[in-house]
Design a protein around this motif. Structure first.
Motif, PDB file in Angstrom:
ATOM      1  N   ILE A 276       0.813  -1.226  -0.037  1.00  0.00           N
ATOM      2  CA  ILE A 276       0.001   0.172   0.067  1.00  0.00           C
ATOM      3  C   ILE A 276       0.809   1.020  -0.186  1.00  0.00           C
ATOM      4  O   ILE A 276       0.458   2.204  -0.590  1.00  0.00           O
ATOM      5  CB  ILE A 276      -1.020  -0.049   1.046  1.00  0.00           C
ATOM      6  CG1 ILE A 276      -2.080  -1.259   0.922  1.00  0.00           C
ATOM      7  CG2 ILE A 276      -1.693   1.479   1.454  1.00  0.00           C
ATOM      8  CD1 ILE A 276      -2.799  -1.442   2.157  1.00  0.00           C
ATOM      9  N   LEU A 277       1.985   1.133   0.696  1.00  0.00           N
ATOM     10  CA  LEU A 277       2.714   2.313   0.892  1.00  0.00           C
ATOM     11  C   LEU A 277       3.521   2.421  -0.476  1.00  0.00           C
ATOM     12  O   LEU A 277       4.015   3.714  -0.817  1.00  0.00           O
ATOM     13  CB  LEU A 277       3.957   2.165   1.803  1.00  0.00           C
ATOM     14  CG  LEU A 277       4.665   3.165   2.359  1.00  0.00           C
ATOM     15  CD1 LEU A 277       4.064   4.672   2.710  1.00  0.00           C
ATOM     16  CD2 LEU A 277       5.711   2.911   3.477  1.00  0.00           C
TER      17      LEU A 277
ATOM     18  N   ALA B  29       2.253   1.919  -3.398  1.00  0.00           N
ATOM     19  CA  ALA B  29       1.249   2.753  -4.215  1.00  0.00           C
ATOM     20  C   ALA B  29       1.437   4.248  -3.823  1.00  0.00           C
ATOM     21  O   ALA B  29       1.566   5.123  -4.707  1.00  0.00           O
ATOM     22  CB  ALA B  29      -0.203   2.353  -4.179  1.00  0.00           C
ATOM     23  N   ALA B  30       1.307   4.447  -2.668  1.00  0.00           N
ATOM     24  CA  ALA B  30       1.271   5.789  -2.230  1.00  0.00           C
ATOM     25  C   ALA B  30       2.494   6.576  -2.626  1.00  0.00           C
ATOM     26  O   ALA B  30       2.418   7.787  -3.006  1.00  0.00           O
ATOM     27  CB  ALA B  30       1.049   5.851  -0.559  1.00  0.00           C
ATOM     28  N   MET B  31       3.505   5.960  -2.389  1.00  0.00           N
ATOM     29  CA  MET B  31       4.907   6.715  -2.755  1.00  0.00           C
ATOM     30  C   MET B  31       4.952   6.956  -4.299  1.00  0.00           C
ATOM     31  O   MET B  31       5.605   7.724  -4.827  1.00  0.00           O
ATOM     32  CB  MET B  31       6.331   6.024  -2.243  1.00  0.00           C
ATOM     33  CG  MET B  31       6.312   6.200  -0.858  1.00  0.00           C
ATOM     34  SD  MET B  31       7.727   5.422   0.046  1.00  0.00           S
ATOM     35  CE  MET B  31       7.539   6.065   1.637  1.00  0.00           C
TER      36      MET B  31
ATOM     37  N   HIS C  62       2.497   7.464  -6.082  1.00  0.00           N
ATOM     38  CA  HIS C  62       1.909   8.866  -6.358  1.00  0.00           C
ATOM     39  C   HIS C  62       2.705  10.165  -6.173  1.00  0.00           C
ATOM     40  O   HIS C  62       2.783  10.958  -6.834  1.00  0.00           O
ATOM     41  CB  HIS C  62       0.514   9.017  -5.841  1.00  0.00           C
ATOM     42  CG  HIS C  62       0.019  10.133  -5.660  1.00  0.00           C
ATOM     43  ND1 HIS C  62      -0.797  10.472  -7.061  1.00  0.00           N
ATOM     44  CD2 HIS C  62      -0.179  11.174  -4.740  1.00  0.00           C
ATOM     45  CE1 HIS C  62      -1.146  11.722  -6.683  1.00  0.00           C
ATOM     46  NE2 HIS C  62      -1.289  12.112  -5.405  1.00  0.00           N
ATOM     47  N   PHE C  63       3.202  10.016  -4.777  1.00  0.00           N
ATOM     48  CA  PHE C  63       4.010  11.270  -4.381  1.00  0.00           C
ATOM     49  C   PHE C  63       5.120  11.453  -5.181  1.00  0.00           C
ATOM     50  O   PHE C  63       5.574  12.722  -5.294  1.00  0.00           O
ATOM     51  CB  PHE C  63       4.470  11.214  -2.983  1.00  0.00           C
ATOM     52  CG  PHE C  63       3.218  11.364  -1.664  1.00  0.00           C
ATOM     53  CD1 PHE C  63       2.823  12.599  -1.698  1.00  0.00           C
ATOM     54  CD2 PHE C  63       2.635  10.179  -1.218  1.00  0.00           C
ATOM     55  CE1 PHE C  63       1.805  12.792  -0.780  1.00  0.00           C
ATOM     56  CE2 PHE C  63       1.689  10.530  -0.372  1.00  0.00           C
ATOM     57  CZ  PHE C  63       1.222  11.722  -0.090  1.00  0.00           C
TER      58      PHE C  63
ATOM     59  N   LEU D  77       0.374  10.430   8.899  1.00  0.00           N
ATOM     60  CA  LEU D  77       1.224   9.511   8.068  1.00  0.00           C
ATOM     61  C   LEU D  77       0.189   8.567   7.616  1.00  0.00           C
ATOM     62  O   LEU D  77       0.000   8.172   6.463  1.00  0.00           O
ATOM     63  CB  LEU D  77       1.943   8.929   9.043  1.00  0.00           C
ATOM     64  CG  LEU D  77       3.156   9.723   9.468  1.00  0.00           C
ATOM     65  CD1 LEU D  77       4.166   8.845  10.331  1.00  0.00           C
ATOM     66  CD2 LEU D  77       3.854  10.328   8.257  1.00  0.00           C
TER      67      LEU D  77
ATOM     68  N   TRP E 237      -2.224  10.219   4.654  1.00  0.00           N
ATOM     69  CA  TRP E 237      -1.450  10.172   3.591  1.00  0.00           C
ATOM     70  C   TRP E 237      -1.208   8.886   2.730  1.00  0.00           C
ATOM     71  O   TRP E 237      -1.185   8.866   1.607  1.00  0.00           O
ATOM     72  CB  TRP E 237      -0.011  10.967   4.007  1.00  0.00           C
ATOM     73  CG  TRP E 237      -0.065  12.493   4.150  1.00  0.00           C
ATOM     74  CD1 TRP E 237      -1.247  13.363   3.974  1.00  0.00           C
ATOM     75  CD2 TRP E 237       1.060  13.431   4.237  1.00  0.00           C
ATOM     76  NE1 TRP E 237      -0.890  14.530   4.134  1.00  0.00           N
ATOM     77  CE2 TRP E 237       0.279  14.665   4.535  1.00  0.00           C
ATOM     78  CE3 TRP E 237       2.420  12.940   4.505  1.00  0.00           C
ATOM     79  CZ2 TRP E 237       1.030  15.853   4.742  1.00  0.00           C
ATOM     80  CZ3 TRP E 237       3.063  14.166   4.889  1.00  0.00           C
ATOM     81  CH2 TRP E 237       2.590  15.628   4.815  1.00  0.00           C
ATOM     82  N   ILE E 238      -0.886   8.042   3.579  1.00  0.00           N
ATOM     83  CA  ILE E 238      -0.492   6.655   2.732  1.00  0.00           C
ATOM     84  C   ILE E 238      -1.764   6.304   2.228  1.00  0.00           C
ATOM     85  O   ILE E 238      -1.768   5.777   0.950  1.00  0.00           O
ATOM     86  CB  ILE E 238      -0.259   5.510   3.752  1.00  0.00           C
ATOM     87  CG1 ILE E 238       1.139   5.816   4.598  1.00  0.00           C
ATOM     88  CG2 ILE E 238      -0.159   4.216   3.295  1.00  0.00           C
ATOM     89  CD1 ILE E 238       1.594   5.061   5.854  1.00  0.00           C
ATOM     90  N   PHE E 239      -3.076   6.157   2.689  1.00  0.00           N
ATOM     91  CA  PHE E 239      -4.277   5.755   2.276  1.00  0.00           C
ATOM     92  C   PHE E 239      -4.652   6.620   1.262  1.00  0.00           C
ATOM     93  O   PHE E 239      -5.045   6.213  -0.099  1.00  0.00           O
ATOM     94  CB  PHE E 239      -5.177   5.447   3.297  1.00  0.00           C
ATOM     95  CG  PHE E 239      -5.286   4.152   3.842  1.00  0.00           C
ATOM     96  CD1 PHE E 239      -5.945   3.085   3.328  1.00  0.00           C
ATOM     97  CD2 PHE E 239      -3.984   3.816   5.081  1.00  0.00           C
ATOM     98  CE1 PHE E 239      -5.828   1.790   4.069  1.00  0.00           C
ATOM     99  CE2 PHE E 239      -4.192   2.536   5.368  1.00  0.00           C
ATOM    100  CZ  PHE E 239      -4.795   1.584   4.874  1.00  0.00           C
TER     101      PHE E 239
ATOM    102  N   GLY F  19      -2.779   8.581  -0.607  1.00  0.00           N
ATOM    103  CA  GLY F  19      -1.933   8.612  -1.617  1.00  0.00           C
ATOM    104  C   GLY F  19      -1.991   7.213  -2.485  1.00  0.00           C
ATOM    105  O   GLY F  19      -2.155   7.307  -3.760  1.00  0.00           O
ATOM    106  N   ALA F  20      -2.109   6.102  -1.745  1.00  0.00           N
ATOM    107  CA  ALA F  20      -2.316   4.873  -2.279  1.00  0.00           C
ATOM    108  C   ALA F  20      -3.681   4.826  -3.257  1.00  0.00           C
ATOM    109  O   ALA F  20      -3.674   4.106  -4.549  1.00  0.00           O
ATOM    110  CB  ALA F  20      -2.363   3.989  -1.172  1.00  0.00           C
TER     111      ALA F  20
END
Lengths: 314, 314, 314
Positions: A114-115, A117-119, A121-122, B299, B302-304, B306-307
């Motif tokens: 999941i992280l 995917a988030a990263m 995006h960022f 945190l 943001w993770i969710f 962003g993911a």
């Protein structure tokens, strides 16, 4: 008689999942290759049956999250949702202890995906890959959780230390032959040179260029860390080498934009740079007793990939 | 006789300022609602007259900086320049000591509003909200200032500790009823269950969905932290709950892009995740003696969020 | 007889390199001016012949990496690839010890230039300048390397300390006159007021406005840090002043978008803000024994430049 169509479909889906998962294992060393993934899995299983199992399940968890979550199919099939989960699964298995450990290991593998995917995006706008950052963040955070929640128990090997009382002791056996094979093993936390040799085969299977730069990156790190006076016990266990291997592959080959020639000089410079970065990151983490994992690889690779966007001749 | 036009204009401006400021107070729990803001202010004032006053003045300072600074009017009127100032005002009031403390509290509230603007700019391209990060940064930095400048004095409750000598002691009273109301209170640093109950009313006033997810988020955190073996003294004081409440509201409702249905599963998963993150952030901060504030909320959210940009089915 | 064309070309290239390098030295205080660079170099050389030499070579290394790397020519000619290398060269010379120190100093200067390019890429989308961040990162990391690699040796002045045992002692001589000239000296790590006076001449040469705001920024920091109860030994050695000087120049003049009038109020507010930020950053770094360098300047300047994008009237 023709097979049932549904069965074929399910079989196709299963094969696609396994292919993506095995590529997820090979992506740990920046390679997209099912056979390389299989040989790595073999090496892990020889080292420890349990570790091999965890690696495979973690890769499947990560890949499934990518597939079911609806990520871009190409990314999932290239194994890009698997490798951070594989590394997280391996690291937590080796660094946590206790009977219910496997639950937290697999949850960690899922959170890593999941992280990831988030990263993605960022960092999308930067055009720079996230590499293994999700694995590092999940592992560091999980290890520190143990100080506050009883269910998560830390292995005794991780001890916070006070920088003011730290004494550097570089004494220790010098063993260049062992050092040649331990670096690549440490990418997967394996401190056994035979498993390391098998990993080299996995890399050479993908391409001789990859094998060459893996050897080159490791050699550069061995020499640099030895000349700069690093701890022999760390150098010849491969703890300066694995970041250099990953970095030289990433900078010279995988993320080299200019397809005409290999970025040999940047690759080797970046591999050299991982040695002081490893020393530094280890020091930053000393008060927390955390391992530097692949952070030096990430920092050195990001510096060189980012710099090339502004300095094209680098 | 008609009112003087200028007076009406001034009155209109004053009402608009008060409305935006009260919304700034309600935005602390991600709600844009004047009445919710008023009930929260009432709860704070019941807890401590001085705290209520500081919250109101801080909200006005933040909102004024937004208005006079020339920010986008909609953002200011939604209270988006107020909530970080409110939180900073409350935190510094409770964590600093000394006679001239109020001066630094109000300067801190002003700096939080300026930092809010800066972070809005830095995160614009990501499409992810800044949440309460400006409040956290200003508060952490101000607390550490006390070690170097005599005028700023730290409350005795904040003690830096060495991680190597840290002993986890989970013993303590189990009180599920109290735990139900303390979590939401801790969003505003209130450790009184009655004030917490009043805050629930404020949330339910805005929408029953918000109330439901606040209760749900808190329950999830209570259970997770209890099962994982957290310190009872922290759990039932609501110190694992407040981040989970904010996170479940943010992920399930407020920043849920898909307007057709509530993101219940992500919301609850994200709320669960705040528990280990709280344990971890607290450990990272131990050598500095700093509280984790709403960092776990940021945190996990943001993770969710962003993911979901990469995994739309999450 | 006409000169040989090639010679002229080479001469032209050499002059362009020297001009860019000297501008690299002046860019440390945000000025693009060859003569200012020369006067600064003179001041450094008076303080220590060796330090002057290192500054010049570092500037040339940084500039050469920009030129040969193929960076945008304007940026290179403005000295933007030099100033981080100059600062890194100076800092490492003063903070490392040992016979082979100069090798690491010059490698550090080169890495700072590469990191400059990388950070330019990473921050491109924000429209906010990278300032001296590459210098800070390279210096902090290199200093910590010393704990793990014997070849790099740390000066005895840098001692990690435990925050729990830290005692603030503000006693010390008050010397306002000395304080007037030490702040600007500390931008270049010079603790000699005469060299500081020469640096003021360098700044005034570029423009009286720059000179004025340098004096103003320093005065504001002296007063703020004195009133807030900072350590006299630090205040009058200029350790609260240098960040304020850089910040007031950056915010009021150099990066002021509105060309019609000088951003006096923001400039002075930002300079004030560097005082608590300096206190705070120093505390964050205490367990590692690292100096705060120009980090307070970067943080305060980024906050104000970022905020202005959202609050245009600030």
């Amino acid at each position: 008689m023709p097979k049932n169509k549904n069965a074929t479909l399910t079989e196709g889906k299963f094969l696609s999942l396994m292919s993506a998962s095995l590529k997820g294992i090979s992506q740990v060393i920046l390679i997209e290759n099912v056979i390389t993934g299989l040989i790595i899995l073999l090496s892990l299983t020889i080292y420890s049956y349990y570790l091999g199992l965890i690696a495979l399940i973690s890769a499947i968890i990560g890949t499934l999250i990518g597939k079911l979550g609806g990520a871009d199919e190409d990314s999932v099939n290239q194994g890009l949702f698997g490798y951070n989960s594989v590394l997280t699964g391996l690291a937590l298995t080796l660094l946590l202890t206790g009977a219910n450990q496997w639950i937290f290991v697999l949850i960690g593998a899922a959170v890593a995906a999941i992280l990831t995917a988030a990263m993605m995006h960022f960092m999308k706008n930067t055009g720079i890959p996230i590499l293994t950052l999700p694995f590092i963040i999940v592992t560091w955070f999980t290890l520190l959780v143990s100080y506050r929640l009883e269910a998560i128990q830390l292995s005794a090997s991780l001890v916070p230390q006070d920088l003011a009382h730290w004494e550097l002791n570089t004494a220790g056996k010098v063993n260049w032959l062992e050092g040649t094979f331990t670096g690549i093993g440490q990418v997967f936390f394996l401190d056994n040179p035979y498993c390391g040799a098998l990993l080299f085969i996995a890399v050479f299977w993908a391409s001789w260029k990859f094998g060459l730069f893996a050897i080159l990156g490791n050699a550069v790190a061995l020499l640099t860390s030895y000349v700069l006076g690093g701890e022999h016990s760390l150098i010849f266990m491969g703890l300066y080498g694995y970041n250099a291997i990953l970095t030289s592959l990433a900078v010279a080959l995988v993320f080299n934009q200019n397809r005409k020639h290999i970025a040999t000089i940047s690759g080797i410079s970046a591999a050299c740079l991982t040695v002081p970065i490893t020393a530094s990151v280890t020091t930053w983490l000393l008060p927390y007793g955390l391992p530097s994992l692949t952070m030096p690889f990430i920092l050195s690779t990001w510096i060189f990939l980012g710099a090339k966007k502004v300095l094209p001749n680098l």
